[in-house]
Design a protein around this motif. Structure first.
Motif, mmCIF file in Angstrom:
data_model
loop_
_atom_site.group_PDB
_atom_site.id
_atom_site.type_symbol
_atom_site.label_atom_id
_atom_site.label_comp_id
_atom_site.label_asym_id
_atom_site.label_seq_id
_atom_site.Cartn_x
_atom_site.Cartn_y
_atom_site.Cartn_z
ATOM 1 N N UNK A 128 35.153 32.964 26.836
ATOM 2 C CA UNK A 128 33.852 33.498 27.203
ATOM 3 C C UNK A 128 33.886 33.715 28.712
ATOM 4 N N UNK A 129 33.183 34.717 29.208
ATOM 5 C CA UNK A 129 33.145 34.999 30.637
ATOM 6 C C UNK A 129 31.700 35.244 31.043
ATOM 7 N N UNK A 130 31.165 34.385 31.905
ATOM 8 C CA UNK A 130 29.798 34.516 32.424
ATOM 9 C C UNK A 130 29.890 34.778 33.917
ATOM 10 N N UNK A 131 29.101 35.747 34.406
ATOM 11 C CA UNK A 131 29.281 36.177 35.786
ATOM 12 C C UNK A 131 27.976 36.663 36.432
ATOM 13 N N UNK A 132 27.208 35.772 37.065
ATOM 14 C CA UNK A 132 26.059 36.221 37.860
ATOM 15 C C UNK A 132 26.523 36.611 39.270
ATOM 16 N N UNK A 133 25.795 37.541 39.898
ATOM 17 C CA UNK A 133 26.188 37.959 41.237
ATOM 18 C C UNK A 133 25.060 38.607 42.008
ATOM 19 N N UNK A 134 25.337 38.842 43.302
ATOM 20 C CA UNK A 134 24.437 39.576 44.189
ATOM 21 C C UNK A 134 25.266 40.631 44.899
ATOM 22 N N UNK A 135 24.608 41.720 45.326
ATOM 23 C CA UNK A 135 25.370 42.762 45.986
ATOM 24 C C UNK A 135 24.522 43.706 46.804
ATOM 25 N N UNK A 136 25.231 44.614 47.479
ATOM 26 C CA UNK A 136 24.626 45.642 48.310
ATOM 27 C C UNK A 136 25.324 46.949 47.957
ATOM 28 N N UNK A 137 24.543 47.985 47.637
ATOM 29 C CA UNK A 137 25.125 49.269 47.242
ATOM 30 C C UNK A 137 24.502 50.409 48.038
ATOM 31 N N UNK A 138 25.353 51.331 48.482
ATOM 32 C CA UNK A 138 24.895 52.583 49.086
ATOM 33 C C UNK A 138 25.239 53.693 48.095
ATOM 34 N N UNK A 139 25.200 54.936 48.555
ATOM 35 C CA UNK A 139 25.484 56.048 47.657
ATOM 36 C C UNK A 139 26.905 55.965 47.086
ATOM 37 N N UNK A 140 27.868 55.482 47.890
ATOM 38 C CA UNK A 140 29.252 55.444 47.437
ATOM 39 C C UNK A 140 29.901 54.052 47.467
ATOM 40 N N UNK A 141 29.427 53.155 48.311
ATOM 41 C CA UNK A 141 30.060 51.847 48.505
ATOM 42 C C UNK A 141 29.237 50.743 47.850
ATOM 43 N N UNK A 142 29.929 49.797 47.222
ATOM 44 C CA UNK A 142 29.285 48.654 46.572
ATOM 45 C C UNK A 142 30.057 47.399 46.969
ATOM 46 N N UNK A 143 29.374 46.451 47.595
ATOM 47 C CA UNK A 143 29.971 45.171 47.987
ATOM 48 C C UNK A 143 29.175 44.074 47.291
ATOM 49 N N UNK A 144 29.879 43.170 46.603
ATOM 50 C CA UNK A 144 29.167 42.120 45.879
ATOM 51 C C UNK A 144 29.942 40.808 45.905
ATOM 52 N N UNK A 145 29.193 39.730 45.684
ATOM 53 C CA UNK A 145 29.752 38.390 45.534
ATOM 54 C C UNK A 145 29.259 37.881 44.187
ATOM 55 N N UNK A 147 29.864 34.709 40.948
ATOM 56 C CA UNK A 147 30.474 33.492 40.433
ATOM 57 C C UNK A 147 30.931 33.794 39.024
ATOM 58 N N UNK A 148 32.134 33.412 38.685
ATOM 59 C CA UNK A 148 32.633 33.599 37.328
ATOM 60 C C UNK A 148 32.967 32.249 36.711
ATOM 61 N N UNK A 149 32.594 32.091 35.452
ATOM 62 C CA UNK A 149 32.925 30.870 34.727
ATOM 63 C C UNK A 149 33.633 31.243 33.433
ATOM 64 N N UNK A 150 34.839 30.684 33.255
ATOM 65 C CA UNK A 150 35.660 30.903 32.072
ATOM 66 C C UNK A 150 35.897 29.540 31.425
ATOM 67 N N UNK A 151 35.061 29.134 30.465
ATOM 68 C CA UNK A 151 35.117 27.766 29.943
ATOM 69 C C UNK A 151 36.343 27.443 29.090
ATOM 70 N N UNK A 152 37.073 28.452 28.622
ATOM 71 C CA UNK A 152 38.168 28.196 27.698
ATOM 72 C C UNK A 152 39.561 28.356 28.299
ATOM 73 N N UNK A 153 39.667 28.719 29.565
ATOM 74 C CA UNK A 153 40.982 28.837 30.191
ATOM 75 C C UNK A 153 41.475 27.464 30.628
ATOM 76 N N UNK A 154 42.800 27.233 30.585
ATOM 77 C CA UNK A 154 43.343 25.918 30.939
ATOM 78 C C UNK A 154 43.185 25.618 32.426
ATOM 79 N N UNK A 155 42.972 24.351 32.746
ATOM 80 C CA UNK A 155 42.891 23.901 34.134
ATOM 81 C C UNK A 155 43.382 22.466 34.197
ATOM 82 N N UNK A 156 43.421 21.924 35.402
ATOM 83 C CA UNK A 156 43.844 20.541 35.602
ATOM 84 C C UNK A 156 42.760 19.836 36.408
#
Length: 178
Positions: A128-145, A147-156
């Motif tokens: 599953x992939x959940x991704x909230x974010x914020x951003x700034x967009x002009x006519x051609x450029x889009x910059x955003x930040x 957070x992504x959460x992937x609960x089923x991928x392996x980690x340590x």
């Protein structure tokens, strides 16, 4: 997990129905609904081991419901880099989302949900992939930040194999009308 997915789907449908109804009820509104396409590059900082960095590219299709609300569909490729002899984890995200412009039609809040499909040799996972974010967009450029959460991928965690990966990503994109 199934209840969470059902809840997200129901909320998405309710918001979509409400937004469409509001856009159609405004008399004299001559806004032209349109499609946009964005091509972006992302770099992310993963919070869990063994990952050091995530670099990726994406394509996002956006359908504007009104000046303030849009629906999105995003896919691409991301690679989570691992130090040492372990293989990196590459995956293809497939997300649907909702974007709401909140300040002068430039700043926006966005939420996406979908799945991530691992495509590297030693990893056969999907998540599953959940991704909230914020951003700034002009006519051609889009910059955003986002957070992504992937609960089923392996980690340590605490030197023990676990699941779940959180990361913060910065995206820079070029967009245009179709």
């Amino acid at each position: 997990m199934k209840n969470k997915i059902k809840t997200v789907a129901i909320l998405f449908i309710l918001v979509l129905g409400t937004t469409t109804a509001i856009a159609q009820d405004i008399p004299g509104d001559t806004y032209q609904q349109k499609f946009k396409l964005g091509i972006g590059a992302s770099v992310a900082y993963p919070f869990e081991d063994p990952y050091n960095l995530n670099v990726g590219g994406d394509v996002r299709l956006q359908y504007d419901l009104s000046k303030k609300y849009s629906l999105t569909a995003t896919t691409g490729f991301s690679n989570l880099f691992v130090s040492g002899d372990n293989n990196d984890l590459g995956y293809i995200p497939a997300k649907l989302g909702f974007k709401a412009f909140v300040l002068k039609d430039k700043f926006y809040l966005m939420g996406e949900a979908g799945a991530a499909f691992s495509v590297t040799n030693k990893h056969n996972d999907k998540s599953l992939l959940l991704s909230p974010g914020i951003g700034y967009a002009t006519k051609y450029i889009d910059v955003s930040v986002r957070y992504e959460y992937l609960p089923d991928f392996p980690s340590i965690r605490n030197n023990t194999a676990d699941k779940g990966l959180g990361q913060v990503a910065l995206r820079l994109a070029y967009g245009f009308k179709l």
